[in-house]
Design a protein around this motif. Structure first.
Motif, PDB file in Angstrom:
ATOM      1  N   ARG A  60       2.816  91.273  67.896  1.00 28.97           N
ATOM      2  CA  ARG A  60       3.545  92.366  68.559  1.00 28.97           C
ATOM      3  C   ARG A  60       2.973  92.514  69.968  1.00 28.97           C
ATOM      4  NH1 ARG A  60       3.307  96.054  64.844  1.00 28.97           N
ATOM      5  NH2 ARG A  60       5.495  96.235  64.234  1.00 28.97           N
ATOM      6  N   VAL A  61       3.847  92.640  70.980  1.00 27.81           N
ATOM      7  CA  VAL A  61       3.379  92.665  72.364  1.00 27.81           C
ATOM      8  C   VAL A  61       3.849  93.931  73.074  1.00 27.81           C
ATOM      9  CG1 VAL A  61       3.319  90.149  72.550  1.00 27.81           C
ATOM     10  CG2 VAL A  61       5.389  91.377  73.236  1.00 27.81           C
ATOM     11  N   GLU A  62       3.092  94.294  74.100  1.00 29.40           N
ATOM     12  CA  GLU A  62       3.478  95.411  74.962  1.00 29.40           C
ATOM     13  C   GLU A  62       4.628  94.971  75.859  1.00 29.40           C
ATOM     14  OE1 GLU A  62       1.442  98.389  78.295  1.00 29.40           O
ATOM     15  OE2 GLU A  62       0.308  96.706  77.446  1.00 29.40           O
ATOM     16  N   LEU A  63       5.578  95.879  76.079  1.00 27.15           N
ATOM     17  CA  LEU A  63       6.738  95.527  76.906  1.00 27.15           C
ATOM     18  C   LEU A  63       6.411  95.720  78.383  1.00 27.15           C
ATOM     19  CD1 LEU A  63       9.672  97.031  74.802  1.00 27.15           C
ATOM     20  CD2 LEU A  63       9.009  94.630  75.033  1.00 27.15           C
ATOM     21  N   ILE A  64       5.809  94.697  78.974  1.00 26.64           N
ATOM     22  CA  ILE A  64       5.555  94.681  80.411  1.00 26.64           C
ATOM     23  C   ILE A  64       6.029  93.343  80.961  1.00 26.64           C
ATOM     24  CG2 ILE A  64       3.622  96.300  80.360  1.00 26.64           C
ATOM     25  CD1 ILE A  64       1.721  93.936  80.425  1.00 26.64           C
ATOM     26  N   LYS A  65       6.371  93.309  82.248  1.00 26.44           N
ATOM     27  CA  LYS A  65       6.944  92.116  82.861  1.00 26.44           C
ATOM     28  C   LYS A  65       5.856  91.249  83.484  1.00 26.44           C
ATOM     29  CE  LYS A  65       9.096  92.458  86.830  1.00 26.44           C
ATOM     30  NZ  LYS A  65       8.445  91.468  87.706  1.00 26.44           N
ATOM     31  N   PRO A  66       5.711  90.006  83.038  1.00 26.95           N
ATOM     32  CA  PRO A  66       4.779  89.093  83.704  1.00 26.95           C
ATOM     33  C   PRO A  66       5.276  88.757  85.110  1.00 26.95           C
ATOM     34  CG  PRO A  66       5.462  88.269  81.538  1.00 26.95           C
ATOM     35  CD  PRO A  66       6.382  89.386  81.895  1.00 26.95           C
ATOM     36  N   ASP A  67       4.375  88.232  85.940  1.00 23.49           N
ATOM     37  CA  ASP A  67       4.751  87.874  87.309  1.00 23.49           C
ATOM     38  C   ASP A  67       5.617  86.629  87.368  1.00 23.49           C
ATOM     39  OD1 ASP A  67       3.334  90.031  88.337  1.00 23.49           O
ATOM     40  OD2 ASP A  67       1.467  88.884  88.488  1.00 23.49           O
ATOM     41  N   THR A  68       5.516  85.790  86.349  1.00 28.24           N
ATOM     42  CA  THR A  68       6.267  84.540  86.349  1.00 28.24           C
ATOM     43  C   THR A  68       7.010  84.354  85.030  1.00 28.24           C
ATOM     44  OG1 THR A  68       4.382  83.296  85.466  1.00 28.24           O
ATOM     45  CG2 THR A  68       4.563  83.460  87.873  1.00 28.24           C
ATOM     46  N   VAL A  69       8.033  83.513  85.065  1.00 27.33           N
ATOM     47  CA  VAL A  69       8.749  83.160  83.846  1.00 27.33           C
ATOM     48  C   VAL A  69       7.988  82.070  83.088  1.00 27.33           C
ATOM     49  CG1 VAL A  69      10.899  82.210  82.916  1.00 27.33           C
ATOM     50  CG2 VAL A  69      10.979  83.830  84.805  1.00 27.33           C
ATOM     51  N   ILE A  70       7.375  81.153  83.831  1.00 28.60           N
ATOM     52  CA  ILE A  70       6.570  80.102  83.203  1.00 28.60           C
ATOM     53  C   ILE A  70       5.180  80.658  82.946  1.00 28.60           C
ATOM     54  CG2 ILE A  70       5.610  77.777  83.453  1.00 28.60           C
ATOM     55  CD1 ILE A  70       7.915  77.159  85.381  1.00 28.60           C
ATOM     56  N   CYS A  71       4.862  80.889  81.674  1.00 28.94           N
ATOM     57  CA  CYS A  71       3.597  81.547  81.319  1.00 28.94           C
ATOM     58  C   CYS A  71       2.685  80.582  80.557  1.00 28.94           C
ATOM     59  CB  CYS A  71       3.883  82.786  80.472  1.00 28.94           C
ATOM     60  SG  CYS A  71       4.914  84.001  81.325  1.00 28.94           S
ATOM     61  N   LYS A  72       1.386  80.884  80.546  1.00 29.41           N
ATOM     62  CA  LYS A  72       0.393  79.959  80.018  1.00 29.41           C
ATOM     63  C   LYS A  72      -0.312  80.475  78.765  1.00 29.41           C
ATOM     64  CE  LYS A  72      -0.456  77.860  84.546  1.00 29.41           C
ATOM     65  NZ  LYS A  72       0.262  76.616  84.211  1.00 29.41           N
ATOM     66  N   ASN A  73       0.224  81.553  78.152  1.00 28.95           N
ATOM     67  CA  ASN A  73      -0.299  82.014  76.861  1.00 28.95           C
ATOM     68  C   ASN A  73       0.842  82.649  76.082  1.00 28.95           C
ATOM     69  OD1 ASN A  73      -0.389  85.102  77.260  1.00 28.95           O
ATOM     70  ND2 ASN A  73      -1.511  84.340  79.059  1.00 28.95           N
ATOM     71  N   THR A  74       0.611  82.820  74.787  1.00 23.62           N
ATOM     72  CA  THR A  74       1.692  83.254  73.894  1.00 23.62           C
ATOM     73  C   THR A  74       2.188  84.661  74.218  1.00 23.62           C
ATOM     74  OG1 THR A  74       0.889  81.845  72.122  1.00 23.62           O
ATOM     75  CG2 THR A  74       2.325  83.663  71.486  1.00 23.62           C
ATOM     76  N   VAL A  75       1.249  85.588  74.446  1.00 22.01           N
ATOM     77  CA  VAL A  75       1.646  86.972  74.707  1.00 22.01           C
ATOM     78  C   VAL A  75       2.503  87.053  75.966  1.00 22.01           C
ATOM     79  CG1 VAL A  75       0.809  89.255  75.365  1.00 22.01           C
ATOM     80  CG2 VAL A  75      -0.267  88.032  73.467  1.00 22.01           C
ATOM     81  N   ALA A  76       2.036  86.451  77.053  1.00 22.37           N
ATOM     82  CA  ALA A  76       2.806  86.486  78.305  1.00 22.37           C
ATOM     83  C   ALA A  76       4.136  85.764  78.152  1.00 22.37           C
ATOM     84  CB  ALA A  76       1.988  85.874  79.442  1.00 22.37           C
ATOM     85  N   SER A  77       4.153  84.676  77.384  1.00 23.16           N
ATOM     86  CA  SER A  77       5.410  83.944  77.166  1.00 23.16           C
ATOM     87  C   SER A  77       6.426  84.808  76.431  1.00 23.16           C
ATOM     88  CB  SER A  77       5.128  82.669  76.361  1.00 23.16           C
ATOM     89  OG  SER A  77       4.316  81.779  77.082  1.00 23.16           O
ATOM     90  N   MET A  78       5.964  85.564  75.443  1.00 25.33           N
ATOM     91  CA  MET A  78       6.871  86.470  74.732  1.00 25.33           C
ATOM     92  C   MET A  78       7.368  87.580  75.652  1.00 25.33           C
ATOM     93  SD  MET A  78       4.874  86.793  71.078  1.00 25.33           S
ATOM     94  CE  MET A  78       6.024  88.011  70.420  1.00 25.33           C
ATOM     95  N   GLN A  79       6.461  88.146  76.418  1.00 26.54           N
ATOM     96  CA  GLN A  79       6.852  89.203  77.357  1.00 26.54           C
ATOM     97  C   GLN A  79       7.864  88.673  78.358  1.00 26.54           C
ATOM     98  OE1 GLN A  79       2.884  90.110  78.678  1.00 26.54           O
ATOM     99  NE2 GLN A  79       2.746  91.954  77.407  1.00 26.54           N
ATOM    100  N   SER A  80       7.648  87.478  78.848  1.00 25.13           N
ATOM    101  CA  SER A  80       8.575  86.862  79.798  1.00 25.13           C
ATOM    102  C   SER A  80       9.955  86.691  79.178  1.00 25.13           C
ATOM    103  CB  SER A  80       8.020  85.509  80.249  1.00 25.13           C
ATOM    104  OG  SER A  80       8.965  84.806  81.011  1.00 25.13           O
TER     105      SER A  80
END
Length: 259
Positions: free
Chosen positions: A170-190
């Motif tokens: 389960r992830v927090e709903l925040i926007k990463p800086d990029t669409v191409i992400c390098k970890n699972t949490v950021a990839s889900m958020q993206s």
């Protein structure tokens, strides 16, 4: 003063108006298991904290998309305010001409938003309400409710990903800086955030095209709802964010019907 209640699937928003001024707003969790007294005690505490006298409330109006909560809320209003609440539904004057195949199927909150937005903007509109579900509504300049689209809300989409994929957290709903992400949490958020922004922009563009094709001017796009900020500040498709659109609409409908 009047008390307005907008009952959604997840939250119930209450507001107190003094004439056209919104004095205070509260957001409670919607729980059909609560009794009239449980709701009454909670509302009395909120009034006490803001030093608002119950006897100063001269009218109450309720819009609800949760039918099985209405008995408790109506009973609470009668018991604690000694008033009969006005309920948004068939027989209530709104000034909106609903063009749905079956007008009774349109959620009360969608009609309330249409009333408010038409009065404020007086032009062709697309209204987006970000809640448990995200609704898109097309309103003509002549106050015709043309129809719309209903999508799973962004929280529903996020929870479904967590619940149905065994290895995804389960992830927090925040926007990463990029669409191409390098970890699972950021990839889900993206995927959740950028994907939802893309969905909103595609639907808005399609609705604009369809409205223009039937002779409407290019519609102005207004967003509201508890989850609006996350999308509105990152989407070029939304022209304005109006946080109290539904509460304002309830006040307007009350004024139209109070006699």
């Amino acid at each position: 003063m009047i008390l307005v209640l907008d009952v959604g699937n997840t939250n119930t928003v209450l507001g107190v108006f003094k004439e056209k001024e919104l004095l205070v707003e509260w957001r409670l969790s919607t729980d059909a298991k609560r009794t009239a007294d449980e709701y009454g005690i909670q509302v009395m505490q909120l009034f006490h904290q803001r030093n608002i006298k119950v006897e100063h409330i001269k009218g109450v109006i309720i819009s609800s998309v949760v039918p099985n909560i209405m008995y408790s809320l109506e009973h609470m209003i009668r018991k604690y305010f000694d008033l009969i609440p006005m309920i948004v539904g068939p027989g209530i004057k709104t000034g909106i001409n609903v063009k749905y195949d079956n007008p009774k199927e349109v959620g009360a909150d969608r009609i309330v938003n249409a009333v408010s937005a038409h009065a404020i903007y007086n032009r062709s509109l697309i209204l987006i309400d970000f809640g448990t579900a995200t609704t898109f509504c097309a309103i003509s300049k002549d106050a015709n409710y043309l129809g719309g689209t209903i999508c799973p809300g962004i929280k529903i989409a996020s929870e479904a990903l967590f619940e149905r994929a065994a290895k995804l957290p389960r992830v927090e709903l925040i926007k990463p800086d990029t669409v191409i992400c390098k970890n699972t949490v950021a990839s889900m958020q993206s995927g959740i955030i950028y994907g939802y922004i893309g969905q909103v922009e595609y639907i808005v563009n399609k609705m604009k095209s369809e409205m223009i094709n039937v002779g409407e001017e290019e519609p102005f796009v207004v967003a509201t709802g508890g989850l609006s900020n996350l999308i509105t500040k990152n989407s070029s498709a939304i022209d304005e964010f109006h946080p109290n659109l539904t509460l304002e609409g309830l006040r307007m409908i009350y004024e139209k019907n109070r006699e």
